[in-house]
Design a protein around this motif. Structure first.
Motif, PDB file in Angstrom:
ATOM      1  N   THR A 144       1.091  -1.054  -0.144  1.00  0.00           N
ATOM      2  CA  THR A 144       0.350  -0.416  -0.477  1.00  0.00           C
ATOM      3  C   THR A 144       1.023   1.440   0.354  1.00  0.00           C
ATOM      4  O   THR A 144       1.217   1.475   0.874  1.00  0.00           O
ATOM      5  CB  THR A 144      -1.183   0.105   0.919  1.00  0.00           C
ATOM      6  OG1 THR A 144      -0.137  -0.250   2.285  1.00  0.00           O
ATOM      7  CG2 THR A 144      -2.393  -1.392   1.292  1.00  0.00           C
ATOM      8  N   SER A 146      -4.535  -2.487  -2.255  1.00  0.00           N
ATOM      9  CA  SER A 146      -4.096  -1.226  -1.966  1.00  0.00           C
ATOM     10  C   SER A 146      -5.381   0.073  -2.624  1.00  0.00           C
ATOM     11  O   SER A 146      -5.533   1.284  -1.600  1.00  0.00           O
ATOM     12  CB  SER A 146      -2.534  -0.100  -2.343  1.00  0.00           C
ATOM     13  OG  SER A 146      -2.183   1.216  -2.344  1.00  0.00           O
ATOM     14  N   SER A 176       2.507   2.599   6.607  1.00  0.00           N
ATOM     15  CA  SER A 176       1.007   2.708   6.349  1.00  0.00           C
ATOM     16  C   SER A 176      -0.165   3.532   7.224  1.00  0.00           C
ATOM     17  O   SER A 176      -0.431   4.710   7.751  1.00  0.00           O
ATOM     18  CB  SER A 176       0.161   1.671   6.615  1.00  0.00           C
ATOM     19  OG  SER A 176       0.474   1.174   5.597  1.00  0.00           O
TER      20      SER A 176
END
Length: 315
Positions: free
Chosen positions: A194, A235, A280
């Motif tokens: 991500t 993502s 993240s």
């Protein structure tokens, strides 16, 4: 076949696990403590041994997580199905489900609207400045390349991000359309499954949309097709869920503790977020803080967006 017990069960799993038998989908990718699944509706679900819950996760019980390495049992493209009372992944993993009300992880109604209206603007900005001083040590020592702070500096993205923040402010105040194209152009930048910009915008839009919904304003909805043109499927779906306010319980707690101006809880949630993914959690937290600056400036006027940016991006 290895068997685990489920702790929390995300609400997005409920259509599959209320039946006696159902096909869930197939494995997309596998990490040590997380399995990402493409369900039969082409949506993302996950199984995780991490110690936080959300509507998309089935959580393996916490007392078992130190023994979990999903890569030993699961491979991409294996089938996932439910055969009561088990979620079965491939031929080597079973997770026992006990469907009780207290086990279901649903998005809790965030008290952001009431908290925003009650907080004094300078008190909150002072709280954020003090919060930065307390967490800046961790920001300095963590070795997490390509987080949003580093990307902004390396790629000269200051103007683009500020334009997006001021565009959202204009939308809140004037109900005028916000230009989303700048945001789409920045997706997919950063390291990991991500990328950092995706996580940052997930925290930003998710918090803003909770506020908009609480005030009967139309939320800012991303175009899925444009999202998936710029970033990977996992993502893209996490960004899509997050921008609708389908956060993890850690990020929900972080938002609420800030508006309550509770130092201990806010810092504890922040430190917990640092352990989420590669960058993240940090990137999403900074997106949340950006959203709070936009909301404050929209309600109270002042220069909260610039103050936020100087505080976190120019120190």
């Amino acid at each position: 076949m290895t068997e685990f017990n489920a702790g929390k069960i995300g609400s997005l799993w409920i259509p599959f696990v209320i039946k006696d038998k159902s096909i869930v989908g197939e494995v997309v990718n596998v990490f040590r403590r997380t399995i990402n699944i493409r369900d039969i509706n082409n949506k993302l679900l996950s199984i995780t041994a991490l110690n936080y819950s959300s509507p998309i996760y089935v959580n393996v019980n916490y007392n078992q997580i130190w023994f979990v390495n999903f890569q030993e049992y699961v491979r991409p493209y294996e089938n996932v199905f439910f055969d009561k009372p088990f979620i079965i992944v491939g031929g080597d993993l079973k997770i026992r489900i006990e469907l009780r009300r207290e086990k279901i992880a649903t998005p809790r109604v965030c008290g952001i609207c009431k908290l925003v209206s009650n907080v004094r603007k300078r008190e909150l900005m002072g709280f954020l400045a003090d919060l930065y001083n307390r967490v800046s040590f961790f920001l300095d020592i963590i070795d997490k390349p390509n987080n949003i702070l580093e990307l902004v500096e390396k790629m000269n993205m200051e103007t683009k991000i500020l334009d997006i923040l001021y565009g959202i402010k204009k939308y809140i105040i004037e109900k005028d359309s916000v230009i989303m194209q700048e945001m789409y152009s920045m997706l997919g930048l950063g390291y990991g499954v991500t990328p950092s910009t995706d996580d940052f915008f997930g925290g930003l839009l998710g918090t803003v949309n909770i506020y908009l919904s609480c005030n009967t304003l139309k939320p800012l909805i991303l175009n899925k097709n444009l999202v998936f043109k710029k970033t990977n499927w996992v993502s893209g779906y996490l960004l899509y869920y997050n921008h609708l306010g389908l956060f993890s319980n850690i990020l929900e707690g972080f938002i609420e503790s800030i508006f309550k101006m509770e130092y201990k809880d806010t810092i504890n949630y922040f430190l917990s977020l640092l352990s989420v993914g590669h960058t993240s959690g940090l990137d999403m937290a900074l997106g949340v803080l950006a959203a709070l600056a936009v909301i404050l400036e929209s309600i109270h006027r002042g220069e909260f967006i610039e103050e936020y940016f100087k505080l976190f991006f120019e120190n």
